[in-house]
Design an enzyme around this catalytic site. Structure first.
Site, mmCIF file in Angstrom:
data_model
loop_
_atom_site.group_PDB
_atom_site.id
_atom_site.type_symbol
_atom_site.label_atom_id
_atom_site.label_comp_id
_atom_site.label_asym_id
_atom_site.label_seq_id
_atom_site.Cartn_x
_atom_site.Cartn_y
_atom_site.Cartn_z
ATOM 1 N N THR A 16 22.506 -5.635 -54.669
ATOM 2 C CA THR A 16 22.047 -4.246 -54.751
ATOM 3 C C THR A 16 22.245 -3.473 -53.452
ATOM 4 O O THR A 16 22.452 -4.051 -52.389
ATOM 5 C CB THR A 16 20.556 -4.196 -55.137
ATOM 6 O OG1 THR A 16 19.779 -4.803 -54.119
ATOM 7 C CG2 THR A 16 20.310 -4.899 -56.460
ATOM 8 N N ASP A 17 22.126 -2.159 -53.580
ATOM 9 C CA ASP A 17 22.163 -1.294 -52.411
ATOM 10 C C ASP A 17 20.730 -1.014 -51.966
ATOM 11 O O ASP A 17 19.786 -1.623 -52.470
ATOM 12 C CB ASP A 17 22.934 -0.002 -52.708
ATOM 13 C CG ASP A 17 22.330 0.819 -53.838
ATOM 14 O OD1 ASP A 17 21.146 0.597 -54.200
ATOM 15 O OD2 ASP A 17 23.028 1.695 -54.363
ATOM 16 N N MET A 18 20.556 -0.087 -51.069
ATOM 17 C CA MET A 18 19.226 0.197 -50.523
ATOM 18 C C MET A 18 18.257 0.739 -51.575
ATOM 19 O O MET A 18 17.042 0.641 -51.415
ATOM 20 C CB MET A 18 19.334 1.168 -49.346
ATOM 21 C CG MET A 18 20.014 0.526 -48.147
ATOM 22 S SD MET A 18 20.185 1.644 -46.745
ATOM 23 C CE MET A 18 18.475 1.862 -46.284
ATOM 24 N N ALA A 19 18.780 1.264 -52.665
ATOM 25 C CA ALA A 19 17.925 1.802 -53.726
ATOM 26 C C ALA A 19 17.578 0.749 -54.780
ATOM 27 O O ALA A 19 16.884 1.058 -55.741
ATOM 28 C CB ALA A 19 18.612 2.992 -54.387
ATOM 29 N N ILE A 21 19.795 -0.705 -56.703
ATOM 30 C CA ILE A 21 20.774 -0.560 -57.778
ATOM 31 C C ILE A 21 21.998 -1.403 -57.430
ATOM 32 O O ILE A 21 22.394 -1.476 -56.271
ATOM 33 C CB ILE A 21 21.162 0.926 -57.939
ATOM 34 C CG1 ILE A 21 19.930 1.727 -58.390
ATOM 35 C CG2 ILE A 21 22.317 1.100 -58.915
ATOM 36 C CD1 ILE A 21 20.137 3.223 -58.380
#
Length: 132
Positions: A16-19, A21
């Site tokens: 995932t990314d920082m969000a 997602i």
């Protein structure tokens, strides 16, 4: 057309990314794992192919990002043959969560020597419905 191949996977934090997602490039990793598993289940040993100087190459990919997958989601990667010839293989691959398609890709594969020269597909792939 052959029955679809389904590979289950869970979204890990590293996907995932920082969000929280799934990072876009990781969908390509998910579908690559599914293709490798599908080829293995067909009885094709990719290590033996490489030892013989041949490897599968991704010639073309067309991808649609439809909805986000998130950390800890349980996903299914569905692989279905769209077309098979002696020289190429076209697969439709979808990443799904609870039956909803999140990502869809049309992948065209070829077989090549380690130097990049095209080769004929293995017999197990040439025998698929729709192959010439």
């Amino acid at each position: 057309m052959t029955a679809p191949h389904v590979l289950s996977c869970r979204v890990h934090y590293e996907d995932t990314d920082m969000a929280g997602i799934v990072y876009h490039a990781n969908y390509l990793k998910f579908i690559e794992r599914a293709r490798s598993d599908w080829v293995r289940r067909l009885g094709i040993d990719q290590n033996a192919l490489r030892a013989a100087g041949q490897v599968f190459v991704l010639r073309r990919i067309e991808a649609d990002f439809l909805a986000p997958a998130r950390f800890d989601d349980q996903l299914e990667v569905v692989t279905q043959v769209q077309a098979a010839t002696g020289a190429r293989l076209v697969l439709m691959q979808e990443v799904r969560r609870d039956g909803t398609c999140l990502f869809r890709a049309l992948a065209t594969l070829a077989l090549a020597t380690l130097e990049g020269r095209p080769q004929r597909m293995p017999a197990a792939l040439r025998a698929l419905p729709g192959a010439d």
